[in-house]
Write an enzyme that holds these catalytic residues in place. Sequence first.
Site, PDB file in Angstrom:
ATOM      1  CD  GLU A 106      -9.815   3.941   0.235  1.00  0.00           C
ATOM      2  OE1 GLU A 106     -11.221   3.788   0.597  1.00  0.00           O
ATOM      3  OE2 GLU A 106      -8.941   3.883   0.389  1.00  0.00           O
ATOM      4  CG  ASP A 150      -2.249   0.494   1.089  1.00  0.00           C
ATOM      5  OD1 ASP A 150      -2.416   2.197   0.755  1.00  0.00           O
ATOM      6  OD2 ASP A 150      -3.691   0.204   1.214  1.00  0.00           O
ATOM      7  CG  HIS A 172      -4.907   2.285  -1.740  1.00  0.00           C
ATOM      8  ND1 HIS A 172      -4.511   2.514  -0.217  1.00  0.00           N
ATOM      9  CD2 HIS A 172      -5.968   2.634  -2.396  1.00  0.00           C
ATOM     10  CE1 HIS A 172      -6.057   2.714   0.257  1.00  0.00           C
ATOM     11  NE2 HIS A 172      -6.991   3.080  -1.424  1.00  0.00           N
TER      12      HIS A 172
END
Lengths: 625, 625
Positions: free
Chosen positions: A393, A268, A322
């Site tokens: 995201e 990440d 990420h």
Amino acid sequence: MATLESASGGLYLLLITSLVFSSTSNANFEVPNPWGWTCINETCMKLENVGNHASLMTFSKCKLTCGRDGVLWPKPTGITHIGGETIHFPLEGLTLNGIVTPSQEVEDLAQKAYDIFRANLAKMIPLTENKNGNNHNHMSQIKNRTIAINIDISKSGTATYLTLETNEAYVLNIRPVDDLLTSVSVLASTFFGARHALETLLQLMEYDEEHAALEMVAFAAISDSPKYKYRGILLDTARNFYSVKSIERTLDAMAANKLNTFHWHITDTHSFPLYLENLPDMVYYGAYSPKEVYKTTDIYNLVDYGRVRGIRVMPEFSAPAHAGNGWQWAKNKGLGDIALCLNKSPWSSFCQEPPCGQLNVVNENTYRVLGQIYEEMAVIFGPLDLFHFGGEEINLSCWNTTENITNYMREKGLNRTDDSFIKLWSDFQSKAYGLLVTANKGKHIPGILWASNLTKESLLGMHIDPEHYIIQIGKSEIDSQLKHLLQKGFHIIFSNEDAWSLDCGFGSGYKNEDSSCGGYKGWQAVYNNNPTKITINRTSSFYGDLILGGEATLRSTQTDEQSLDAKLWPRGAALAERLWTNPLHNWEPAETRFIHHRQRMVKRGIQADRIQPQWCHQNEGLCYL
Amino acid sequence: MATLESASGGLYLLLITSLVFSSTSNANFEVPNPWGWTCINETCMKLENVGNHASLMTFSKCKLTCGRDGVLWPKPTGITHIGGETIHFPLEGLTLNGIVTPSQEVEDLAQKAYDIFRANLAKMIPLTENKNGNNHNHMSQIKNRTIAINIDISKSGTATYLTLETNEAYVLNIRPVDDLLTSVSVLASTFFGARHALETLLQLMEYDEEHAALEMVAFAAISDSPKYKYRGILLDTARNFYSVKSIERTLDAMAANKLNTFHWHITDTHSFPLYLENLPDMVYYGAYSPKEVYKTTDIYNLVDYGRVRGIRVMPEFSAPAHAGNGWQWAKNKGLGDIALCLNKSPWSSFCQEPPCGQLNVVNENTYRVLGQIYEEMAVIFGPLDLFHFGGEEINLSCWNTTENITNYMREKGLNRTDDSFIKLWSDFQSKAYGLLVTANKGKHIPGILWASNLTKESLLGMHIDPEHYIIQIGKSEIDSQLKHLLQKGFHIIFSNEDAWSLDCGFGSGYKNEDSSCGGYKGWQAVYNNNPTKITINRTSSFYGDLILGGEATLRSTQTDEQSLDAKLWPRGAALAERLWTNPLHNWEPAETRFIHHRQRMVKRGIQADRIQPQWCHQNEGLCYL
């Protein structure tokens, strides 16, 4: 015979009870319980073991035999017939009588699964008992009893790794041959079914504290297969690092629950702990420390550790968001910026949580390196049958504030609307899929993507298709996207946050973010979350096999291996029964089995959280009146 | 000298870095970080250790020296002066140079505290490093350096157990004598101050991973004393049992945080795990199993284990409610019913949670047995300076539905109003106090009671008085009772549920009860809970010493030793700084020290929960922008 045993046990208990409490010496309270149990209306009831109750059962015997499903977890979906009697046996009495399999490879797997089964059984015996001679085992039947296990795997069951087509069904039979011999037969279409059968067999065994001996049901006939194909746990090892040992423990706990997919969110923005031989700079810059790294051998070992426990260890490489720390080397080596907005401050302007980082999708080097990463992952995690692309995201304002990207947009004559950026993202995803196929030697496998802006109804046809992608639903997309995704024919994995996010409810991890995501999900909520029912409610249709299953997620913002077990378990077990059994009922009828299963997991070395006082375990059903 | 050390360390690092990454062999990523740290505005900042940054500090050095309070937790309340340099030393270089104490007993305690300190220091060294020869310790200064510790306890400091009068202050000085010798002096009025000093000293030491050696600040001068006298943790070992080992671990964690009271809620309706020589039937009927019992020797050991760590192990015997299982024997032995409503169903009609049980306050045998219990507790937990009577959650309808009680009321001509039952309860409490004094050989000590109906303003004068009782405030009584209790002169312990109940937020444990009690209390809420401020807000007055301190409570409805550490820690550490330091500020300025302290607790063997991603630990302050 077995009845004789427990009756004499009860008598014996009475005798030493009266002896011991006549003394006041401190050591002397090491005596049996005054309590026994009896099975009434499928419930174990605790009573004092005196007078006409002198033949009450031990707790272990009652748990093994009382109720239609005993203490099996997850509950079998086929025939479940468990006899009322138990027998005792020594660990040494266990033998693998025969394995019939279609190949040496499958035989090796089955042998390993048996070894694991036996080791887990040995764990049930308290350490103190192993050492000392055992004066309760006074009956020669216990000492000399043999449990002979036969494993029979179909000729066509040559599979050595799990796919969405794998048949996980099994049939298990326990039959007494004579006083000294019990036969156990396992029939399965594949190794994966066979190893599930051994987990079930283990749940038909207990350690009987009072007689200080292993105990099992004397007779059982069970046929079983899972309702969903995909039964997963997501673990994030990037926000915080987890030792290999703690991941092994997680796989072991999953195996105990017949969960079959370990979704490894391995990297990440926070850290990059995956050592890649071709790109060692990734961990050099990206690992939290030189010790917090997964070596190539670790990955091989874990993939194998999972496989022999019926679990696919499925890698995720999250992109284009990420991704961040670890990519610092690229610029130094003249590849330009690959990770944009890296560790940029204030984070809340450029990402969902600190630290920020998002791949530069207009830098050709990004794809070159991504190809290398996929290539190595395909080898060390291989053979792959699924691959997770992440894809959640994406922060458009990171791209929108990066000159490199905005210049590109201008050159290409693109405006800077959300739709344009989503097109950019979509192009990235197409290339990423192509790179995965190349890395996988040309073999197409389904990629998994989180539902997102990319999978919105208005955009769906343009970007991704159900031939290549499975969609995992995390947040509010159940309302907004489930229906059109199913109508388009996508396979779906449920991870709806309101029930299956196991990291919620521990207060705020970042100042501007309430990590509570609606609070802690108790096991009842985890259990009740029913993908089929949700789908029918939302779509008024039944999509059958399109619902692949579900996955509980543990993102590690506020977890590392210290509290890993308590956050995953026993709630992960509640998930497991929902996905394996998919019972029509909610959690209530499952409660007593669940409480007992939690205790079993603890004996297996899993630090599962406690659900209730032990009084509720010993006094079934009385805490819910 | 110390500067030389870190400069050469940095250079060394650069050299092997460039060497190692030229190879692609898998074993070779075992290299130092590319990162170093520099202290800017009291914050450790992470930078790449190249070029003009080649003399960056290691993480451990930066943490030890950056910021006014370094990484001390709880923050000292007096002078805190920590030098900017560190030195390395071998474990063997540590010596206890001299102890000056007023008695052999105190000297023995101090010696034990030193041994514990040294053992905790040894725990910081990774196991792998202990075994292997250490090629980083190439400088003879490290190998030959001596840390000479002197402990000096005042002549008047003869106390060998903690009371509310105990002076816990200390002064700690670290001074370099020469390159090879550092002198550490500890001055304290009592043993208890001295052992706190050693905890502080331990926090001025780290294990430096990069140089594979112990490291400490080269110079420090600290004077310190607690703001509150009573700094506690409640553990409930009746709803679920905890092994002695896990309680020892809890005491060790408390010691690391200078908490001084382990409030042992040892029995409850659920189980009675306390072995009493005079009443062995209590555990026979009351223990969950023969193995789940605290033996007399266990109690002695734990009381001593606490004492040498500066902790009073304070027993509670909860009555008249919260008593039930274990009392079954009384009726059999002709003493009549002592525990009423025992395991009565449906529980919600007769108690707060299952199983029910409440003492029969009109049976004279109740007092006879209670006297025996107190007597034995006074010995095994002795010498007692405080005793907890419990006294919460009395269920009047249990009494009101028990013939034995209602007959008594009729005989005495009492009506059956709430007030009459409260009078009954009050009479019980008076007798209980008398029995405690008798058990304690006539010596009066304060009894602690939870605020309840018994301590309501309208009833207060009638029942209990501030000479004999301290009141612990748990729930809503802060609004309703705090003011009048203080006005009457009661000493107060804060345990307000909205901040200091550590068992909340884990979903429902009983069907009819939402155990979430307002949700999980994050460490920020625990930290911000300020008894002095609350008191001033509620009473517009400052009551100074009447506020004894506070206590976080862990009732074990949904906890046992598997998740004990994660639920107590690091939140208990947040409590500790509030009670020791009582800072004017809220949690924000404490955050970086807190995160580091959590890591330190983990190294000490405490499975504390994680608060944030490690990225936030390595990049101070950046997660809160």
